[in-house]
Design a protein around this motif. Structure first.
Motif, short mmCIF file in Angstrom:
data_model
loop_
_atom_site.label_atom_id
_atom_site.label_comp_id
_atom_site.label_asym_id
_atom_site.label_seq_id
_atom_site.Cartn_x
_atom_site.Cartn_y
_atom_site.Cartn_z
N VAL A 1 -2.85 1.23 8.94
CA VAL A 1 -3.31 2.47 9.82
C VAL A 1 -4.78 2.69 9.23
N TYR A 2 -5.31 2.86 10.01
CA TYR A 2 -6.69 3.10 9.93
C TYR A 2 -7.31 3.97 9.00
N LEU B 1 0.71 -0.20 4.86
CA LEU B 1 2.16 0.40 4.37
C LEU B 1 3.12 0.10 4.58
N ALA B 2 4.80 0.37 3.66
CA ALA B 2 5.54 -0.38 3.70
C ALA B 2 6.36 0.59 3.12
N ILE B 3 7.87 0.30 4.16
CA ILE B 3 9.19 0.98 3.39
C ILE B 3 10.24 0.37 3.39
N LEU B 4 10.75 -0.04 1.70
CA LEU B 4 12.25 -0.90 1.52
C LEU B 4 13.48 0.81 2.42
N THR C 1 -5.18 -3.24 1.10
CA THR C 1 -6.09 -2.67 2.03
C THR C 1 -6.63 -3.61 3.04
N ALA C 2 -7.01 -4.17 4.04
CA ALA C 2 -7.69 -4.84 5.11
C ALA C 2 -8.73 -4.60 5.53
N ARG C 3 -9.93 -4.53 4.42
CA ARG C 3 -11.66 -4.83 4.12
C ARG C 3 -11.55 -4.67 5.87
N ALA C 4 -12.98 -3.82 6.46
CA ALA C 4 -13.88 -4.01 7.22
C ALA C 4 -12.61 -4.53 8.61
N ALA C 5 -11.51 -4.59 9.21
CA ALA C 5 -11.06 -5.08 10.04
C ALA C 5 -10.53 -4.69 11.53
N ALA D 1 -2.39 10.34 10.26
CA ALA D 1 -0.89 9.17 11.03
C ALA D 1 -0.43 8.80 9.04
N ARG D 2 -1.71 8.72 8.42
CA ARG D 2 -1.73 8.05 7.43
C ARG D 2 -0.53 9.18 6.47
N ARG D 3 -0.89 10.74 6.65
CA ARG D 3 -0.35 11.44 5.71
C ARG D 3 1.12 11.86 6.43
N VAL D 4 1.70 11.14 7.87
CA VAL D 4 2.90 10.88 8.26
C VAL D 4 3.27 10.24 7.90
N TYR D 5 3.42 9.23 7.10
CA TYR D 5 4.17 8.00 6.89
C TYR D 5 4.18 8.13 5.86
N GLU D 6 3.05 8.31 4.52
CA GLU D 6 3.51 8.67 3.56
C GLU D 6 4.70 9.47 2.97
N ARG D 7 4.24 10.41 3.59
CA ARG D 7 5.55 12.02 2.99
C ARG D 7 6.73 11.08 3.84
#
Ligand SMILES: CC(C)(COP(=O)(O)OP(=O)(O)OC[C@H]1O[C@@H](n2cnc3c(N)ncnc32)[C@H](O)[C@@H]1OP(=O)(O)O)[C@@H](O)C(=O)NCCC(=O)NCCS
Length: 206
Positions: free
Chosen positions: A153-154, A191-194, A174-178, A160-166
């Motif tokens: 997520v950029y 981000l990942a989930i197991l 973090t991939a910097r300056a991607a 989007a990050r909020r949705v994913y983390e929740r």
């Protein structure tokens, strides 16, 4: 052989195309009407920018909302793919396709894949994305062999990050300056989930 081995051999179970029913959304294999609805959604400037599909505001604002024949054929072929699962996100209030949710980049031997989601303007900011994410994760970790699901997520997409983390995804790096967008370099968070991680799910909304 057990179901897990069968799932791994057949693409971890992604060949089965479910209909997943929530309170706000229904996730289903694409119908002809769903495919047609994807044209303007894929051309939406916000979708193009936030998914890293373009590199400038000018390009984001000049996409053609009509699906070309190749893209339409690609959607039509999704029903028979065993290496990925693409479902239309249908607004339960009204029955229209407002976007898509996808498990792709399958690594069957490691039982892992990538997750992505995009909603057009009609579907955003009403809790649909949160519920769609939770529904797909529940399906993936209950009915397939998947053990790990990751995404990018950029940094300019805190919603989007909020949705994913929740939903239970955790930051791994973090991939910097991607991404270069409008002359600015943007970081991409991984981000990942197991399967065993907690999945808090969507907050109750009135
Ligand atoms: C990202 C996306 C799937 C989220 O789905 P959605 O239905 O719009 O989101 P929801 O309404 O379920 O939830 C959004 C949450 O983010 C929060 N939010 C909104 N804007 C925010 C911001 N700028 N910063 C932080 N949080 C924000 C909302 O408050 C809400 O949290 P809450 O339920 O705790 O109040 C959808 O907006 C989308 O597809 N956007 C365009 C394409 C895209 O970004 N795809 C993802 C690429 S990684």
């Amino acid at each position: 052989m057990g179901g897990e081995t069968e799932n791994t051999e057949a693409g971890a179970g992604l060949g089965t195309k479910p209909v997943l029913v929530g309170e706000r959304v229904v996730l289903r294999p694409f119908t002809e009407a769903d495919i047609l609805a994807m044209g303007p959604i894929l051309a939406d400037p916000e979708v193009l920018r936030l998914t890293g599909s373009v590199h400038s505001t000018r390009d984001a604002e000049s996409a053609d909302p009509r699906l070309d024949a190749a893209t339409r054929a690609w959607y039509e072929g999704l029903a028979t793919r065993s290496d990925r699962l693409d479902l239309a996100v249908v607004d339960a209030a009204g029955g229209r396709c407002v976007g898509e949710v996808v498990l792709n980049d399958l690594d069957a031997e490691n039982r892992s894949c990538n997750f992505r989601i995009l909603l057009g303007p009609a579907g955003r900011n009403r809790g649909l994305g949160s519920e769609a994410t939770a529904l797909l994760l529940e399906h993936a970790f209950t009915n397939t062999a998947l053990h790990r699901i990751s995404l990018e997520v950029y940094d300019f997409n805190p919603r989007a990050r909020r949705v994913y983390e929740r939903a239970g995804f955790g930051l791994e790096g973090t991939a910097r300056a991607a991404l270069l967008f409008d002359g600015q370099f943007i970081d991409a968070h991984m981000l990942a989930i197991l399967a065993a991680d907690p999945r808090p799910g969507p907050a109750a909304r009135s």
